[in-house]
Design a protein around this motif. Structure first.
Motif, short mmCIF file in Angstrom:
data_model
loop_
_atom_site.label_atom_id
_atom_site.label_comp_id
_atom_site.label_asym_id
_atom_site.label_seq_id
_atom_site.Cartn_x
_atom_site.Cartn_y
_atom_site.Cartn_z
N TRP A 133 2.07 -8.24 -11.96
CA TRP A 133 2.19 -8.11 -10.51
C TRP A 133 1.28 -9.14 -9.84
CZ3 TRP A 133 5.08 -3.97 -8.28
CH2 TRP A 133 5.53 -3.01 -9.20
N THR A 134 1.66 -9.52 -8.62
CA THR A 134 0.80 -10.34 -7.76
C THR A 134 0.93 -9.84 -6.33
OG1 THR A 134 1.11 -12.30 -9.15
CG2 THR A 134 0.26 -12.64 -6.93
N ALA A 135 -0.21 -9.48 -5.75
CA ALA A 135 -0.25 -9.08 -4.34
C ALA A 135 -0.76 -10.26 -3.52
CB ALA A 135 -1.15 -7.87 -4.16
N ALA A 136 -0.18 -10.47 -2.34
CA ALA A 136 -0.57 -11.61 -1.52
C ALA A 136 -0.66 -11.23 -0.05
CB ALA A 136 0.40 -12.77 -1.69
N LEU A 137 -1.60 -11.86 0.64
CA LEU A 137 -1.76 -11.69 2.09
C LEU A 137 -1.88 -13.07 2.69
CD1 LEU A 137 -2.27 -9.84 4.57
CD2 LEU A 137 -4.71 -9.98 4.02
N GLY A 138 -0.93 -13.43 3.59
CA GLY A 138 -0.93 -14.75 4.18
C GLY A 138 -0.93 -14.71 5.69
N ALA A 139 -1.55 -15.72 6.30
CA ALA A 139 -1.66 -15.74 7.77
C ALA A 139 -1.60 -17.17 8.29
CB ALA A 139 -2.95 -15.08 8.22
N VAL A 140 -1.10 -17.30 9.52
CA VAL A 140 -1.11 -18.56 10.26
C VAL A 140 -2.30 -18.49 11.21
CG1 VAL A 140 0.15 -20.05 11.86
CG2 VAL A 140 1.38 -18.80 10.07
#
Length: 242
Positions: A176-183
């Motif tokens: 699994w890979t959890a990701a959190l991305g933002a501009v």
């Protein structure tokens, strides 16, 4: 006699029956090649949906941390989907990585030429990235520095950026890979972004499906939510790779 001998040697070379012709040219033993293709139910990028069912081929070469790769995306179910062709040059050493990507987008209605680089007319976008993999978590930062970048609230080049934190883990025999991305700031390159905005909250699961003793197909599923646009997606796909 010398003339006949020369003609015989030339004929052997041309027909490929000689010992020398049977050996392929080896440029460097340390070069690694990649050729594969993903097939996905939806093309999602940083929390944005860019296409329907798509095939996404990759061709790359790597040498001691330096790599050059070509990546594309082409709609299968909807031929009018955006066509994409990207070139990336990157370098990795230890956990550190840095790179530059040339994105090229076009569509059926957009007849922009690939070799058109004139300002305000090109369909290319150039982006630099830098990041570090700490092991438990990894961080990446991306910034557009040239080409068809978006604009900010003042109507000027936004130098559109994106940052992401990801963390791999194992659960139930699956990777699994959890990701959190933002501009981080306003840009028209990302939908509905008028300031700092979280655009990608995702969880990716991957599992190899064994076909034979020497061949398996990686199957993956991903849940993607974009709090900024109030949309969520479920994506399934598989990878074909020798």
């Amino acid at each position: 006699m010398k003339t006949y001998r020369f003609m015989a040697l030339a004929l052997v070379a041309l027909t490929g029956t000689g010992a020398l012709a049977q050996k392929p040219l080896t440029l460097a033993k340390d070069i690694e090649a990649t050729i594969k293709a993903d097939v996905v139910t939806n093309y999602l990028w940083r929390g944005q949906k860019l296409g329907e069912v798509s095939i996404q081929p990759t061709l790359g070469l790597g040498y001691k941390g330096l790599s050059l790769s070509a990546w594309g995306s082409y709609g299968i179910s909807n031929p009018d989907d955006t066509k994409e062709f990207d070139l990336t040059l990157s370098y990795t050493t230890g956990g550190f990585n840095v790179g530059v990507t040339d994105y090229f987008f076009t569509s059926k209605e957009d007849q922009t030429r690939y070799f058109m680089y004139k300002a305000h007319e090109t369909a290319h976008v150039w982006e630099a990235n830098i990041g570090y993999d700490f092991g438990p978590v990894a961080f990446q930062w991306y910034t557009n520095f040239a080409g068809a970048d978006g604009i900010n609230k003042s109507g000027k080049r936004a130098y559109s950026s994106y940052m992401e934190v990801s963390a791999p883990f194992k659960l139930g025999g699956i990777d699994w890979t959890a990701a959190l991305g933002a501009v981080p700031y306003a840009t028209s390159s990302y939908a509905d972004v008028t300031g700092f905005a979280v655009t990608n909250v995702s969880v990716l699961a991957t599992k190899d499906i064994k076909v034979t003793d020497t061949f398996s197909i990686p199957l993956f599923g991903q849940v993607v939510a974009n709090p900024c646009t109030q949309k969520a997606y479920l994506v399934l796909g598989f990878t074909l790779q020798p």
